[in-house]
Design a protein around this motif. Sequence first.
Motif, PDB file in Angstrom:
ATOM      1  N   UNK A 193       0.816  -1.208   0.000  1.00  0.00           N
ATOM      2  CA  UNK A 193       0.000   0.000   0.000  1.00  0.00           C
ATOM      3  C   UNK A 193       0.851   1.259   0.000  1.00  0.00           C
ATOM      4  N   UNK A 194       0.217   2.333  -0.399  1.00  0.00           N
ATOM      5  CA  UNK A 194       0.826   3.656  -0.369  1.00  0.00           C
ATOM      6  C   UNK A 194       0.024   4.563   0.549  1.00  0.00           C
ATOM      7  N   UNK A 195       0.718   5.534   1.131  1.00  0.00           N
ATOM      8  CA  UNK A 195       0.069   6.539   1.965  1.00  0.00           C
ATOM      9  C   UNK A 195      -0.059   7.827   1.168  1.00  0.00           C
ATOM     10  N   UNK A 196      -1.251   8.402   1.178  1.00  0.00           N
ATOM     11  CA  UNK A 196      -1.544   9.620   0.421  1.00  0.00           C
ATOM     12  C   UNK A 196      -1.825  10.746   1.409  1.00  0.00           C
ATOM     13  N   UNK A 197      -1.208  11.905   1.191  1.00  0.00           N
ATOM     14  CA  UNK A 197      -1.367  13.032   2.103  1.00  0.00           C
ATOM     15  C   UNK A 197      -1.691  14.306   1.336  1.00  0.00           C
ATOM     16  N   UNK A 198      -2.514  15.152   1.950  1.00  0.00           N
ATOM     17  CA  UNK A 198      -2.858  16.446   1.357  1.00  0.00           C
ATOM     18  C   UNK A 198      -3.063  17.451   2.468  1.00  0.00           C
ATOM     19  N   UNK A 199      -2.625  18.685   2.257  1.00  0.00           N
ATOM     20  CA  UNK A 199      -2.832  19.713   3.274  1.00  0.00           C
ATOM     21  C   UNK A 199      -3.542  20.910   2.666  1.00  0.00           C
ATOM     22  N   UNK A 200      -4.521  21.458   3.393  1.00  0.00           N
ATOM     23  CA  UNK A 200      -5.384  22.517   2.868  1.00  0.00           C
ATOM     24  C   UNK A 200      -5.677  23.563   3.935  1.00  0.00           C
ATOM     25  N   UNK A 201      -5.217  24.806   3.747  1.00  0.00           N
ATOM     26  CA  UNK A 201      -5.608  25.871   4.661  1.00  0.00           C
ATOM     27  C   UNK A 201      -6.910  26.518   4.186  1.00  0.00           C
ATOM     28  N   UNK A 202      -7.812  26.780   5.114  1.00  0.00           N
ATOM     29  CA  UNK A 202      -9.082  27.427   4.791  1.00  0.00           C
ATOM     30  C   UNK A 202      -9.323  28.544   5.789  1.00  0.00           C
ATOM     31  N   UNK A 203      -9.654  29.714   5.282  1.00  0.00           N
ATOM     32  CA  UNK A 203     -10.009  30.851   6.126  1.00  0.00           C
ATOM     33  C   UNK A 203     -11.472  31.169   5.898  1.00  0.00           C
ATOM     34  N   UNK A 204     -12.265  31.144   6.974  1.00  0.00           N
ATOM     35  CA  UNK A 204     -13.705  31.368   6.853  1.00  0.00           C
ATOM     36  C   UNK A 204     -14.274  31.654   8.238  1.00  0.00           C
ATOM     37  N   UNK A 205     -15.505  32.161   8.311  1.00  0.00           N
ATOM     38  CA  UNK A 205     -16.137  32.342   9.619  1.00  0.00           C
ATOM     39  C   UNK A 205     -16.187  31.037  10.397  1.00  0.00           C
ATOM     40  N   UNK A 206     -16.160  31.158  11.733  1.00  0.00           N
ATOM     41  CA  UNK A 206     -16.058  29.982  12.594  1.00  0.00           C
ATOM     42  C   UNK A 206     -17.196  28.999  12.392  1.00  0.00           C
ATOM     43  N   UNK A 207     -18.377  29.485  11.988  1.00  0.00           N
ATOM     44  CA  UNK A 207     -19.519  28.577  11.889  1.00  0.00           C
ATOM     45  C   UNK A 207     -19.496  27.704  10.643  1.00  0.00           C
ATOM     46  N   UNK A 208     -18.508  27.906   9.725  1.00  0.00           N
ATOM     47  CA  UNK A 208     -18.440  27.078   8.515  1.00  0.00           C
ATOM     48  C   UNK A 208     -17.042  26.592   8.164  1.00  0.00           C
ATOM     49  N   UNK A 209     -16.012  27.090   8.847  1.00  0.00           N
ATOM     50  CA  UNK A 209     -14.644  26.764   8.435  1.00  0.00           C
ATOM     51  C   UNK A 209     -14.359  25.265   8.569  1.00  0.00           C
ATOM     52  N   UNK A 210     -14.960  24.612   9.564  1.00  0.00           N
ATOM     53  CA  UNK A 210     -14.760  23.174   9.715  1.00  0.00           C
ATOM     54  C   UNK A 210     -15.329  22.396   8.550  1.00  0.00           C
ATOM     55  N   UNK A 211     -16.504  22.798   8.091  1.00  0.00           N
ATOM     56  CA  UNK A 211     -17.146  22.140   6.953  1.00  0.00           C
ATOM     57  C   UNK A 211     -16.291  22.261   5.700  1.00  0.00           C
ATOM     58  N   UNK A 212     -15.878  23.486   5.365  1.00  0.00           N
ATOM     59  CA  UNK A 212     -15.086  23.692   4.154  1.00  0.00           C
ATOM     60  C   UNK A 212     -13.755  22.944   4.225  1.00  0.00           C
ATOM     61  N   UNK A 213     -13.081  23.036   5.373  1.00  0.00           N
ATOM     62  CA  UNK A 213     -11.743  22.463   5.497  1.00  0.00           C
ATOM     63  C   UNK A 213     -11.729  20.953   5.404  1.00  0.00           C
ATOM     64  N   UNK A 214     -12.640  20.285   6.107  1.00  0.00           N
ATOM     65  CA  UNK A 214     -12.655  18.823   6.084  1.00  0.00           C
ATOM     66  C   UNK A 214     -13.037  18.315   4.700  1.00  0.00           C
ATOM     67  N   UNK A 215     -14.063  18.889   4.096  1.00  0.00           N
ATOM     68  CA  UNK A 215     -14.462  18.443   2.756  1.00  0.00           C
ATOM     69  C   UNK A 215     -13.312  18.599   1.764  1.00  0.00           C
ATOM     70  N   UNK A 216     -12.605  19.724   1.823  1.00  0.00           N
ATOM     71  CA  UNK A 216     -11.535  19.952   0.853  1.00  0.00           C
ATOM     72  C   UNK A 216     -10.434  18.904   0.986  1.00  0.00           C
TER      73      UNK A 216
END
Length: 337
Positions: A45-68
Amino acid sequence: MRIGKVSENVLVRSVLRKIKNRREEVICGAGVGTDCAVLSLGEAQETVLSTNPVSAPADMVGTYGIHRALNNIATSRAEPVGVLLSILLPEDVEERELQKMMEQAEEICAAFHVEIIGGHTEVAAAEIREPILTVTGIGKRARNRLTDGQAVKPGQDVIISKWIGLEGTVRLVKEGREALLTRYPVGMIDEAAAFERFLSVVPDAAIAVRSGVCGMHDVSQGGIFGALWEMAEKAGVGLEIDLKKLPLRQETVEICEFYDLNPYELLSGGALLMTAEDGTALVSALENEDIPAIIVGKTTAGNDRILYNGEEKRFLEPPKPDQIYQWKNRKRQGVNR
């Protein structure tokens, strides 16, 4: 430099040329149009990694960041396993907002059987306007898979799932609701906000892998124009794309018109860009699982990346800063539109 992703020229000149390859475990590293790194740490197997910074209001930043992050992992033909979260908070944020961010993140992770495995949380000493969440996604996949750059060839169909501009539409509605209500009915605004339910491409990618997909690219910053360019650049192919076939929800069209934004250069998390030898079969497989999809063009030999709009044709340009930043700049200046 301009707000948003740095230009391709700057990325190559000042970032990628500074990186040296020195580990044999690194199967796929940093590159233009490359959303994930791949490490080989064993025979199977191989390990796949990705990193994504997201800036957004606190009430939605978790949603955008995890999905991305999960979308990036899935489009690399890997199974998402875990995420690391780095949370940078403005000084005026309240603890209940932090709790909301984590509840959002955990809800999405639970839906895809993914675990939050660590991270860091800090109130920033520097002035920031809204929370910054950096999500590092971790996935696994079988070895000996072709990279998308190797699998995308001239003569393949180009397919898009769902609609472009979804993530940008959600952000515009949730952060600009009051201004939009001066023109549009509540029902339309509420439906546009509900596009949040479409932001994952994990199911799209899983179906595509089983159904003859050649290449996949998560459509995110820079919109569909940016994604088309990055996919073609990585694979070294040309494109012929029918602009009129690019799938758009009417709500996105109306909201972009209100804010004078280009929907083709708007955040498009939730749409998956694909290529296949038999695009019709892939579209059918997606639609059988209630995921809309459409063939929008072909890959070609050479480097010409052409957009057709009826009899008119023009060449696709390198990615520009996402339209969401243009809107945010206006908002900071006190311009509602």
